[in-house]
Design a protein around this motif. Sequence first.
Motif, short mmCIF file in Angstrom:
data_model
loop_
_atom_site.label_atom_id
_atom_site.label_comp_id
_atom_site.label_asym_id
_atom_site.label_seq_id
_atom_site.Cartn_x
_atom_site.Cartn_y
_atom_site.Cartn_z
N THR A 29 0.86 -1.18 0.00
CA THR A 29 0.00 0.00 0.00
C THR A 29 0.89 1.23 0.00
O THR A 29 1.93 1.25 0.68
CB THR A 29 -0.93 0.00 1.23
N PHE A 30 0.49 2.23 -0.76
CA PHE A 30 1.24 3.48 -0.87
C PHE A 30 1.65 3.97 0.52
O PHE A 30 0.86 3.97 1.45
CB PHE A 30 0.37 4.53 -1.57
N GLY A 31 2.91 4.33 0.66
CA GLY A 31 3.44 4.80 1.93
C GLY A 31 4.12 3.72 2.74
O GLY A 31 4.86 4.01 3.68
N ASP A 32 3.87 2.45 2.41
CA ASP A 32 4.54 1.34 3.11
C ASP A 32 6.02 1.32 2.74
O ASP A 32 6.43 1.83 1.70
CB ASP A 32 3.95 -0.01 2.69
N ASP A 33 6.81 0.67 3.59
CA ASP A 33 8.20 0.38 3.24
C ASP A 33 8.19 -0.69 2.14
O ASP A 33 7.21 -1.42 1.99
CB ASP A 33 8.96 -0.15 4.46
N GLU A 34 9.30 -0.76 1.41
CA GLU A 34 9.41 -1.80 0.40
C GLU A 34 9.35 -3.17 1.08
O GLU A 34 9.87 -3.34 2.18
CB GLU A 34 10.71 -1.67 -0.39
N PRO A 35 8.74 -4.15 0.42
CA PRO A 35 8.68 -5.50 1.00
C PRO A 35 10.01 -6.22 0.84
O PRO A 35 10.92 -5.72 0.18
CB PRO A 35 7.59 -6.18 0.16
N ASP A 36 10.10 -7.40 1.43
CA ASP A 36 11.25 -8.27 1.19
C ASP A 36 11.01 -8.93 -0.16
O ASP A 36 10.00 -9.61 -0.37
CB ASP A 36 11.38 -9.33 2.28
N TYR A 37 11.92 -8.70 -1.08
CA TYR A 37 11.78 -9.26 -2.43
C TYR A 37 12.33 -10.67 -2.47
O TYR A 37 13.23 -11.03 -1.72
CB TYR A 37 12.48 -8.38 -3.45
N THR A 38 11.78 -11.47 -3.38
CA THR A 38 12.18 -12.87 -3.52
C THR A 38 12.39 -13.19 -5.00
O THR A 38 11.92 -12.46 -5.86
CB THR A 38 11.09 -13.81 -2.96
N PHE A 44 18.74 -25.02 -12.64
CA PHE A 44 19.84 -25.70 -11.94
C PHE A 44 19.89 -27.17 -12.32
O PHE A 44 18.86 -27.79 -12.61
CB PHE A 44 19.66 -25.59 -10.42
N VAL A 45 21.09 -27.74 -12.33
CA VAL A 45 21.27 -29.16 -12.64
C VAL A 45 21.96 -29.86 -11.47
O VAL A 45 22.60 -29.23 -10.64
CB VAL A 45 22.09 -29.37 -13.93
N GLY A 46 21.83 -31.18 -11.46
CA GLY A 46 22.55 -32.01 -10.49
C GLY A 46 22.28 -31.68 -9.04
O GLY A 46 23.15 -31.83 -8.20
N GLY A 47 21.07 -31.21 -8.74
CA GLY A 47 20.72 -30.91 -7.35
C GLY A 47 21.32 -29.62 -6.83
O GLY A 47 21.25 -29.34 -5.64
N GLU A 48 21.95 -28.82 -7.72
CA GLU A 48 22.54 -27.56 -7.28
C GLU A 48 21.45 -26.56 -6.93
O GLU A 48 20.32 -26.66 -7.41
CB GLU A 48 23.47 -26.99 -8.36
N THR A 49 21.82 -25.58 -6.09
CA THR A 49 20.91 -24.51 -5.67
C THR A 49 21.64 -23.19 -5.82
O THR A 49 22.79 -23.14 -6.27
CB THR A 49 20.48 -24.68 -4.21
N GLU A 50 20.99 -22.12 -5.39
CA GLU A 50 21.58 -20.79 -5.49
C GLU A 50 22.89 -20.65 -4.72
O GLU A 50 23.64 -19.69 -4.93
CB GLU A 50 20.58 -19.71 -5.06
N THR A 51 23.21 -21.61 -3.88
CA THR A 51 24.47 -21.54 -3.12
C THR A 51 25.69 -21.63 -4.03
O THR A 51 26.80 -21.27 -3.61
CB THR A 51 24.53 -22.65 -2.04
N VAL A 52 25.52 -22.12 -5.27
CA VAL A 52 26.67 -22.22 -6.19
C VAL A 52 26.90 -20.92 -6.96
O VAL A 52 27.86 -20.81 -7.73
CB VAL A 52 26.51 -23.39 -7.20
N LEU A 53 26.05 -19.93 -6.76
CA LEU A 53 26.17 -18.67 -7.49
C LEU A 53 27.04 -17.69 -6.73
O LEU A 53 27.09 -17.71 -5.50
CB LEU A 53 24.78 -18.05 -7.72
N GLY A 54 27.71 -16.83 -7.48
CA GLY A 54 28.50 -15.77 -6.87
C GLY A 54 27.74 -14.47 -6.89
O GLY A 54 26.61 -14.38 -7.37
N GLY A 55 28.39 -13.43 -6.40
CA GLY A 55 27.76 -12.10 -6.39
C GLY A 55 26.76 -11.97 -5.28
O GLY A 55 26.61 -12.85 -4.42
N THR A 56 26.05 -10.87 -5.29
CA THR A 56 25.04 -10.60 -4.27
C THR A 56 23.74 -10.22 -4.97
O THR A 56 23.72 -9.31 -5.80
CB THR A 56 25.49 -9.43 -3.36
N LEU A 57 22.68 -10.93 -4.64
CA LEU A 57 21.38 -10.64 -5.23
C LEU A 57 20.92 -9.27 -4.77
O LEU A 57 20.95 -8.95 -3.58
CB LEU A 57 20.36 -11.71 -4.81
N ALA A 58 20.51 -8.44 -5.73
CA ALA A 58 20.04 -7.09 -5.43
C ALA A 58 18.76 -6.83 -6.21
O ALA A 58 18.48 -7.51 -7.21
CB ALA A 58 21.10 -6.06 -5.81
N PHE A 59 17.97 -5.85 -5.74
CA PHE A 59 16.72 -5.50 -6.41
C PHE A 59 16.63 -3.98 -6.53
O PHE A 59 17.01 -3.26 -5.61
CB PHE A 59 15.51 -5.97 -5.60
N THR A 60 16.11 -3.51 -7.65
CA THR A 60 15.78 -2.10 -7.79
C THR A 60 14.35 -2.00 -8.31
O THR A 60 13.90 -2.85 -9.09
CB THR A 60 16.73 -1.36 -8.77
#
Length: 168
Positions: A29-38, A44-60
């Motif tokens: 709702t207008f005026g709220d803080d930004e939510p937690d983005y997901t 992914f292959v071979g049972g891999e997950t986001e833990t194999v990725l580098g960098g830092t996930l960011a949102f704009t």
Amino acid sequence: SGDSTEAKNISWNIAKKALTVTAGDKTITFGDDEPDYTVSYEGFVGGETETVLGGTLAFTTGYVKTSYVSELGIVPSGLTSTNYAITFENGTLTVNKIIISVPVAVDNLVYNGSVQTGVTEGTGYTITGNTGTGAGDYIATATLENGYIWSGDSTEAKNISWNIAKKA
């Protein structure tokens, strides 16, 4: 003869696997803080997950809680990988208007020779014609500010009748 026992170098390559990172849609709702983005991941292959990725996930988003915009893109970025070719897909941030009540007239005003307020000011709207001095009937007009909506889903300006009674 064409026979050779000399070692040969053979170049070969393993291509990066496609990986899509999609931002989840959110509603606030207008005026709220930004939510937690997901995000969700596809590829992914071979049972891999986001833990194999580098960098830092960011949102704009461009969301500013003091300036109403009904819909914005949620733009994910920042992840890297040596094994995955990452494609980022935007989500949508839907910003609902703040629901407010239509202002009401002040009751029982009686002429006293001074300026009186027949409809009080409030948040989310501007008001004109809400003050008067002499006895009589008045009409105040309340106009919504951007990012607000009247309860009942109307966005039209509202006329509010009010009066100052004659002094006995």
